[in-house]
Design a protein around this motif. Structure first.
Motif, short mmCIF file in Angstrom:
data_model
loop_
_atom_site.label_atom_id
_atom_site.label_comp_id
_atom_site.label_asym_id
_atom_site.label_seq_id
_atom_site.Cartn_x
_atom_site.Cartn_y
_atom_site.Cartn_z
N SER A 117 0.82 -1.22 0.00
CA SER A 117 0.00 0.00 0.00
C SER A 117 0.85 1.26 0.00
O SER A 117 0.34 2.35 -0.25
CB SER A 117 -0.92 0.02 1.23
OG SER A 117 -1.82 -1.07 1.21
N ASP A 118 2.13 1.13 0.30
CA ASP A 118 3.00 2.30 0.37
C ASP A 118 3.21 2.89 -1.02
O ASP A 118 3.57 2.17 -1.96
CB ASP A 118 4.36 1.93 0.99
CG ASP A 118 4.24 1.63 2.47
OD1 ASP A 118 3.41 2.26 3.14
OD2 ASP A 118 4.99 0.76 2.97
N ASP A 119 3.00 4.17 -1.12
CA ASP A 119 3.13 4.89 -2.39
C ASP A 119 4.58 5.28 -2.60
O ASP A 119 5.12 6.11 -1.88
CB ASP A 119 2.24 6.14 -2.37
CG ASP A 119 2.30 6.92 -3.66
OD1 ASP A 119 2.99 6.49 -4.61
OD2 ASP A 119 1.65 7.99 -3.73
N ILE A 120 5.22 4.66 -3.59
CA ILE A 120 6.65 4.90 -3.82
C ILE A 120 6.93 6.35 -4.16
O ILE A 120 8.01 6.89 -3.86
CB ILE A 120 7.18 3.96 -4.94
CG1 ILE A 120 8.71 4.00 -4.96
CG2 ILE A 120 6.60 4.34 -6.30
CD1 ILE A 120 9.33 2.93 -5.83
N SER A 121 5.95 7.06 -4.78
CA SER A 121 6.16 8.47 -5.14
C SER A 121 6.20 9.37 -3.92
O SER A 121 6.69 10.50 -3.98
CB SER A 121 5.05 8.94 -6.08
OG SER A 121 3.79 8.94 -5.41
N ASP A 122 5.68 8.87 -2.79
CA ASP A 122 5.63 9.65 -1.56
C ASP A 122 6.59 9.12 -0.50
O ASP A 122 6.54 9.52 0.65
CB ASP A 122 4.19 9.65 -1.01
CG ASP A 122 3.99 10.69 0.09
OD1 ASP A 122 4.51 11.81 -0.05
OD2 ASP A 122 3.33 10.36 1.10
N ARG A 123 7.45 8.20 -0.89
CA ARG A 123 8.37 7.57 0.04
C ARG A 123 9.80 7.62 -0.48
O ARG A 123 10.31 6.63 -1.01
CB ARG A 123 7.96 6.11 0.29
CG ARG A 123 6.62 5.90 0.98
CD ARG A 123 6.67 6.38 2.44
NE ARG A 123 5.43 6.13 3.14
CZ ARG A 123 5.20 5.05 3.89
NH1 ARG A 123 6.13 4.13 4.00
NH2 ARG A 123 4.05 4.91 4.52
N PRO A 124 10.47 8.77 -0.36
CA PRO A 124 11.85 8.87 -0.85
C PRO A 124 12.79 7.87 -0.18
O PRO A 124 13.80 7.48 -0.75
CB PRO A 124 12.25 10.33 -0.55
CG PRO A 124 11.27 10.78 0.50
CD PRO A 124 10.01 10.05 0.20
N GLU A 140 6.82 -7.02 -2.03
CA GLU A 140 7.10 -7.93 -3.14
C GLU A 140 5.99 -8.97 -3.31
O GLU A 140 5.70 -9.40 -4.42
CB GLU A 140 8.43 -8.64 -2.91
CG GLU A 140 9.65 -7.73 -3.03
CD GLU A 140 10.95 -8.47 -2.78
OE1 GLU A 140 11.00 -9.70 -3.03
OE2 GLU A 140 11.93 -7.83 -2.34
N CYS A 141 5.39 -9.35 -2.20
CA CYS A 141 4.34 -10.38 -2.24
C CYS A 141 2.94 -9.78 -2.31
O CYS A 141 1.94 -10.50 -2.18
CB CYS A 141 4.48 -11.30 -1.02
SG CYS A 141 6.03 -12.22 -0.98
N GLY A 142 2.85 -8.48 -2.49
CA GLY A 142 1.56 -7.83 -2.71
C GLY A 142 0.66 -7.75 -1.49
O GLY A 142 -0.57 -7.67 -1.62
N ILE A 143 1.24 -7.72 -0.29
CA ILE A 143 0.44 -7.67 0.93
C ILE A 143 0.20 -6.22 1.33
O ILE A 143 1.14 -5.47 1.58
CB ILE A 143 1.13 -8.44 2.08
CG1 ILE A 143 1.38 -9.89 1.66
CG2 ILE A 143 0.28 -8.39 3.34
CD1 ILE A 143 2.13 -10.71 2.68
N THR A 144 -1.06 -5.83 1.40
CA THR A 144 -1.42 -4.44 1.68
C THR A 144 -1.50 -4.17 3.18
O THR A 144 -1.52 -5.09 4.00
CB THR A 144 -2.78 -4.10 1.06
OG1 THR A 144 -3.79 -4.89 1.72
CG2 THR A 144 -2.80 -4.38 -0.43
N LYS A 145 -1.60 -2.90 3.52
CA LYS A 145 -1.72 -2.50 4.92
C LYS A 145 -2.98 -3.09 5.55
O LYS A 145 -2.94 -3.59 6.69
CB LYS A 145 -1.79 -0.97 5.02
CG LYS A 145 -1.72 -0.42 6.44
CD LYS A 145 -0.31 -0.53 6.98
CE LYS A 145 -0.15 0.23 8.27
NZ LYS A 145 1.25 0.30 8.72
N GLU A 146 -4.07 -3.05 4.83
CA GLU A 146 -5.33 -3.61 5.35
C GLU A 146 -5.18 -5.10 5.64
O GLU A 146 -5.65 -5.59 6.68
CB GLU A 146 -6.45 -3.38 4.33
CG GLU A 146 -7.82 -3.85 4.80
CD GLU A 146 -8.91 -3.59 3.79
OE1 GLU A 146 -10.06 -3.98 4.05
OE2 GLU A 146 -8.62 -2.98 2.74
#
Length: 248
Positions: A117-124, A140-146
């Motif tokens: 869920s982490d947005d790479i554009s907002d995480r330098p 890498e395994c597609g596991i979201t925060k929820e």
């Protein structure tokens, strides 16, 4: 790739452990898959004391070694000057320190708790992690925060509903030099509000004033306890404002 497959392929690793929701779940999965792991916690002016205590407690509960790395982040000008690139420089410095310690302990692979869920554009900081070859299994395994919260609850982890807690440096406006006394004021002000029952909030610095960011459902409590809040934060900030745009 399934997360269990990741750990079957990577049976030995160091974990950058913050004590938060994501890294705790990652830690749990590594233990569950019987991996040889060693955790590292960065003890700096950017981390409040309660996060350190939580990290130590969890590592003890699963009998995994935890190394506390004391780092003076404010001794690095590129971090203390608090430019737009602060997070990148900070993450690169801290991941570099962890990798050095891990290598000395015999661990060549470093993992962190970044999720899908982490947005790479907002995480330098994620760019720094990539440059240093830090792996992020949850992402890498597609596991979201929820999903992490749901799975953490199913696993019986107390962190499943723990509010997100970004480092204290995020409370200081970009361009304002970060100094230890200012960070301490923020930490103590937030500790006071936690003691009053507030959660998932931020105390932002606006010069000598504090701007409170609260979830909307806590607005009424803040109004009811206005005098106590002003008195409690008085030793740290001359004025206290409430951001009427609710924290989501």
């Amino acid at each position: 790739m399934k997360i269990d497959d990741f750990f079957r392929e990577n049976k030995k690793a160091a974990i950058a452990f913050s004590g938060g929701v994501d890294s705790t779940y990652l830690f749990y999965l590594a233990v569950k898959n019987a991996c040889d792991i060693h955790a590292y916690f960065i003890d700096s002016a950017f981390q409040p004391a309660f996060e350190k205590a939580a990290a130590i407690e969890f590592a003890k509960s699963v009998s995994v070694p935890l190394t506390i790395l004391k780092i003076d982040v404010l001794s690095f000008p590129e971090i203390a000057e608090n430019t737009k690139e602060r997070c990148y420089f900070c993450k690169k410095t801290l991941f570099g320190k962890i990798k050095e310690a891990a290598k000395a302990d015999g661990y060549s692979l470093l993992l962190d708790g970044t999720n899908a869920s982490d947005d790479i554009s907002d995480r330098p900081g994620m760019a720094a992690a990539k440059e240093l070859f830090v792996r992020s299994p949850l992402r890498e395994c597609g596991i979201t925060k929820e999903e992490i919260r749901r799975l953490s609850k199913e696993a019986g982890l107390s962190t499943w509903d723990k509010p997100a807690y970004a480092c204290l440096a995020t409370r200081i406006p970009t361009g304002t030099k970060i100094e230890a006394p200012l960070l301490k004021k923020v930490e103590e002000a937030e500790a006071f509000l936690m003691g009053k029952g507030f959660s998932d909030f931020r105390v932002r610095c606006l010069g000598s004033a504090a701007k409170l960011e609260l979830p909307e459902e806590q607005f009424e409590k803040a109004f009811d306890e206005r005098k106590q809040i002003i008195e409690g934060l008085g030793p740290y900030f001359g004025e206290v404002f409430l951001n009427l745009k609710a924290r989501e």
